[in-house]
Each structure stands twice: as structure tokens, then as C-alpha cells.
Design a protein around this motif. Sequence first.
Motif, PDB file in Angstrom:
ATOM      1  N   PHE A 474       1.464   9.370 -40.693  1.00 28.69           N
ATOM      2  CA  PHE A 474       1.087   8.272 -41.589  1.00 28.69           C
ATOM      3  C   PHE A 474       0.194   7.243 -40.901  1.00 28.69           C
ATOM      4  CE2 PHE A 474       5.303   9.756 -43.045  1.00 28.69           C
ATOM      5  CZ  PHE A 474       4.987  10.118 -44.344  1.00 28.69           C
ATOM      6  N   LYS A 475      -0.112   7.472 -39.623  1.00 24.30           N
ATOM      7  CA  LYS A 475      -0.876   6.477 -38.878  1.00 24.30           C
ATOM      8  C   LYS A 475      -2.317   6.411 -39.368  1.00 24.30           C
ATOM      9  CE  LYS A 475       1.596   5.836 -34.527  1.00 24.30           C
ATOM     10  NZ  LYS A 475       1.528   5.917 -33.052  1.00 24.30           N
ATOM     11  N   ILE A 476      -2.834   5.189 -39.391  1.00 23.74           N
ATOM     12  CA  ILE A 476      -4.232   4.961 -39.738  1.00 23.74           C
ATOM     13  C   ILE A 476      -5.007   4.777 -38.443  1.00 23.74           C
ATOM     14  CG2 ILE A 476      -5.849   3.352 -40.846  1.00 23.74           C
ATOM     15  CD1 ILE A 476      -3.697   2.776 -42.910  1.00 23.74           C
ATOM     16  N   ASP A 477      -6.066   5.533 -38.280  1.00 29.81           N
ATOM     17  CA  ASP A 477      -6.845   5.463 -37.049  1.00 29.81           C
ATOM     18  C   ASP A 477      -7.493   4.092 -36.908  1.00 29.81           C
ATOM     19  OD1 ASP A 477      -6.210   8.059 -36.373  1.00 29.81           O
ATOM     20  OD2 ASP A 477      -7.938   8.904 -37.432  1.00 29.81           O
ATOM     21  N   LEU A 478      -7.380   3.531 -35.721  1.00 36.25           N
ATOM     22  CA  LEU A 478      -7.967   2.227 -35.443  1.00 36.25           C
ATOM     23  C   LEU A 478      -9.101   2.373 -34.433  1.00 36.25           C
ATOM     24  CD1 LEU A 478      -4.724   0.068 -35.030  1.00 36.25           C
ATOM     25  CD2 LEU A 478      -6.156   0.307 -37.057  1.00 36.25           C
ATOM     26  N   PRO A 479     -10.066   1.476 -34.481  1.00 32.84           N
ATOM     27  CA  PRO A 479     -11.126   1.522 -33.469  1.00 32.84           C
ATOM     28  C   PRO A 479     -10.560   1.173 -32.104  1.00 32.84           C
ATOM     29  CG  PRO A 479     -11.277  -0.485 -34.781  1.00 32.84           C
ATOM     30  CD  PRO A 479     -10.235   0.373 -35.432  1.00 32.84           C
ATOM     31  N   ILE A 480     -11.149   1.724 -31.072  1.00 34.72           N
ATOM     32  CA  ILE A 480     -10.722   1.384 -29.722  1.00 34.72           C
ATOM     33  C   ILE A 480     -11.066  -0.074 -29.464  1.00 34.72           C
ATOM     34  CG2 ILE A 480     -11.067   1.872 -27.265  1.00 34.72           C
ATOM     35  CD1 ILE A 480     -11.735   4.743 -28.068  1.00 34.72           C
ATOM     36  N   TYR A 481     -10.094  -0.814 -28.990  1.00 35.29           N
ATOM     37  CA  TYR A 481     -10.317  -2.241 -28.790  1.00 35.29           C
ATOM     38  C   TYR A 481     -11.352  -2.482 -27.702  1.00 35.29           C
ATOM     39  CZ  TYR A 481      -9.672  -7.085 -27.447  1.00 35.29           C
ATOM     40  OH  TYR A 481      -9.894  -8.393 -27.133  1.00 35.29           O
ATOM     41  N   ASP A 482     -12.353  -3.260 -28.045  1.00 33.22           N
ATOM     42  CA  ASP A 482     -13.412  -3.626 -27.106  1.00 33.22           C
ATOM     43  C   ASP A 482     -13.510  -5.145 -27.105  1.00 33.22           C
ATOM     44  OD1 ASP A 482     -15.670  -4.162 -25.668  1.00 33.22           O
ATOM     45  OD2 ASP A 482     -16.927  -2.657 -26.662  1.00 33.22           O
ATOM     46  N   PRO A 483     -13.181  -5.798 -25.984  1.00 31.03           N
ATOM     47  CA  PRO A 483     -13.223  -7.272 -25.946  1.00 31.03           C
ATOM     48  C   PRO A 483     -14.556  -7.857 -26.384  1.00 31.03           C
ATOM     49  CG  PRO A 483     -12.180  -6.396 -23.965  1.00 31.03           C
ATOM     50  CD  PRO A 483     -12.752  -5.221 -24.701  1.00 31.03           C
ATOM     51  N   SER A 484     -15.630  -7.115 -26.228  1.00 25.56           N
ATOM     52  CA  SER A 484     -16.945  -7.638 -26.619  1.00 25.56           C
ATOM     53  C   SER A 484     -17.076  -7.786 -28.127  1.00 25.56           C
ATOM     54  CB  SER A 484     -18.055  -6.719 -26.102  1.00 25.56           C
ATOM     55  OG  SER A 484     -17.979  -5.447 -26.741  1.00 25.56           O
ATOM     56  N   HIS A 485     -16.187  -7.064 -28.897  1.00 24.68           N
ATOM     57  CA  HIS A 485     -16.223  -7.160 -30.361  1.00 24.68           C
ATOM     58  C   HIS A 485     -15.392  -8.319 -30.885  1.00 24.68           C
ATOM     59  CE1 HIS A 485     -17.236  -2.589 -30.620  1.00 24.68           C
ATOM     60  NE2 HIS A 485     -18.278  -3.344 -30.281  1.00 24.68           N
TER      61      HIS A 485
END
Length: 511
Positions: A474-485
Motif C-alpha cells: 500500500f506504500k506510495i512511492d516518495l521522491p528521494i529527499y534532496d536538501p537542495s529541494h
Amino acid sequence: MRLADVAQQMGATHKLDLTGEVTHLIVGDVDTPKYRYVAKERPDIVVLNPAWIDAIREAWMDGDDVDVQGLERIHRCPTFTGLKICITGIPDQAQRNHFSSTIEHEGAEYHGDLTKQITHLLVAKPEGAKYRAAQDWKIQTVSIKWLEDSVKRGMALDPKYYDPTMPLHEQGVGAYRKESGARTSLGKRLRDEESQTSATTAGKRKLRRHASRRLEDHSQDMWQDISAADVTTAAPSETDQWTVRDEDSQLTTGKPVAKPQVRKSFDARQEIAVAAEPKPEGLFSGWCIAMHGFEKEKTKRLSQYLEPNGARIVRRSDELEIYGDEEPHEKRCLLVPHAQVEQVVQMPQLSPGVIIATEWWVERCIHHKQVLDPEQDILSQPLWNLNILGFSRLTISTTGFSGVDYRQVAESVKLAGATYQEQLTPAISVLISGCPTVKKEKAYYAAKHQISVVSADWLWSCLKSKRKASMDRFKIDLPIYDPSHATGRSSAAPSPAPSDTAKNSDATGAK
């Protein structure tokens, strides 16, 4: 305007202008000059939904005396009809729940998230991310007193009297008249008959075939006139029934249609039904419903929603079997409370084919404007004895839900044993999304703090099985966390530092 024609056929006088003679205002939109004027200056006027006129017509055609005041109570226009309201500056969850329930009970949608579709932001303190965003987006910001006074008045009052930056003693001054008093004539003489009629006449005011003072001058053959009007008039607009448009004049001109010849007898109804347009079916038409386990006042309240929308209400659960034999095409339903809070509800013996649903089902059907299958929609089913093993260790928040869905999901999470938290903070262990995708800011925030984000199907699976389901599928894919974003604070889902969470609990964004 079909409603105006139907009202006139029953003897009422229709006014395009809001004169001193007007006794009832039919509301399609609360954001109109007429509505605002009545809210402020005319407590003598009864404010109603358009369905009131059709309800009177149907009762009349059934041949019964018409309880006008009773139908007025059923079809009263809710205070916040059509509004979308968000709240800011109230950290106490119990108080927020009270306000959100009041908002929904009075006809508005409650939203945890502040979006550009919100019509009013209810402000306890004129500060924080939501308040600043509302100012930028030109959303109406109102104080808590606006909610209280509007509910007291029974109509949404003009926000200009409730600026949250105003001192409390100045808020609401001049917003509305507290006493009805005598009507003020706006350039027209009040008719003698109307001047003798009080808006607070004791007892039931009934509309009979010889007509009442409120609906006077009706035609010699009312059923016949209604049938002709139904055939020749167009469907009403869903915007504002009282707006003057060019096409309105076209509905009352042109070659008249010959009236059907009807025998002056009780049996004429069948012939009239052929000449008239098909009787519209209510949302719950075809449902026979009994209620069990509710307090008397709540039973009455539910009936006021169900019966005008086509449901057949029976007093006892055993009557469902009787009507099942007499009307085999009807769906039979036993309505019970969604949760057993104070006392255990003992279920009666039910015959096969009786569907069990809750008051949440009624809310959900009305909210979604369609009849949901209670056997497929888990939130329409009783959530009794729901403590799910492992949920007590979870702190759950939600995103992508609104209105009834938002409130019911939050409460079902608590019934299952988890802690529900409206604000998205690092303490959240699961974020449930009502949409296939998650807002970018929240997605980055969840990824940064390693919060599991799952679809609503995960919760449905847990509630249905009464077991904590695996989150993997049931997991929703998340973007890889990038501090620059990360761009710092956002009006949608800012990311306060943990130490600053309490101070800026409201500024963490809308749910």
C-alpha cells in the motif's frame, strides 16, 4: 424558472425584487446581495432550500393537508450552505473537533488543508502560515465570533464585521438585527391580510385545499395547473434561482399549452401523473430503513434527512421483514450507531437480505451525492470492538481527504486504537493519503523524516480485517529527499524544527 411557476400555481406570489412583502427566500447561493441583506436586516424572512417548494407540491398532490411549517423545518437552508471552511490558531484538538462538527452540521465542508478553493478561514489568532496564505490568496478571514453569530442567526453573516484583527468587543457590531419586529416596507404598501399574519403563529400552520393566507389566490384547479406548468417549464438552474436572466422571460411566454382534461374526482391523480413530468426520485428512494440504538433526538434528525430524500422509515426492525414481503424490490436497511461509546447496542434478529449500515453511511451518501453500498464501503459499516493489535503504537496523520471523509477517517483511526494527529510532524509514523499522489512539500517532508506514506486502501484493509495489514503493497512511492529541494516554510506543508513544533503547531500547514 420552474420553482417560481410551481409556487405561483399553488397560490404564492413570486417577487424578483426583495420587497417588504416577501416572506420566504429560496437560496441557491449564499454569496448574493439578497442573501446578505436578509441575513442582516430581515429576520422575519424564512430562508429555505429549493426542495421545499417541490416537497409542498408533492404533499399537495398526495391529497393530504400540508404542514408548511414542518416542511420549513426540514428544508431550512443550513447556515453555511456551499461554503468550504478551514481553521487556524486552535491547537486544542477537542475544540477543533467541536468547530469542525459544527461547520459540517451547518452545511459546509470542513477542510484541514488550506487551498485556494477554501471560501473562509476561521482564525483564532491573526498569525501563522495559513493566515498569511489566506491574505495572499484573497480568502475571507473571519474570527471565531463569526461562526458563533452565524449559527445563532441561522445564516452566514457578512465577513466584513468579523475581521480577526478587530478587538473582540467590536466584532459583529451591526452584523445583524437581533429582533424581528415589524417588517419595513420598501416602497410598497403591505397588504392588510399579510399585516395580520404573524411569523410566530402558534401551532402548525397547514396549507389546505381552500388555500391559506400565506399561499393565496390559487387557481380553481390546482392539480391541473401544476401538471400544465410541469410540462411547459424548463429545469431550474443550479446557480441562483433568483437571478434575472434573459431566458427567464422565455419560460413564461409563447404559445400556451392546452391543459389536460381531468375529472374532478380523487381518481384524477392517476391521469394528472400522466400529464405531469415524472416525479423525481430522492437519493434514498427504494430503501426501507429502520433505526436501532440511537437516542430519540438523533433518530428524529436522521429521519429528517432520509424521508425527504425518498426513504421509507419504519419504527421497528421487525417491520423490515413485513415490507420485504410487500415490496420485494425495496432494499432493507437497519441503521445503527457507527461506534458503541457509552452502551453496548444489542442487535435484533434480522432476516436474510437486511443490510446493516450506520449514520455515517447517510452522511457519506449525502456528501458524495450517491448511494454507496454499505457492504462495500467500510466506513458505512459499524466499527464496533475495533481495537487493532499494534495500532496503539502508531501516530497517524492524513492528507488528501476533505469534508465528511476527513472527519470520519480521523475518528476511525482513533477507534482502531491509534493516535490521530492533524499536524504533520516528525512524530508521525504513518501518513495516509486519500489521493494517489502526495503534495510535493509533504512528500519531501515525509521522505526526510522517514514517515511511511500509504494509500487509504491500507486503512480500509485494517478496518475490514481488524488486523494491522502489511504496508508494503500500500506504500506510495516518495521522491528521494534532496536538501537542495527544501525551500523552507510552505503554506501547504512547512517543516518546522522539532523544537519549534509546539510554538508553530498551526503553521505546520493544513491537513
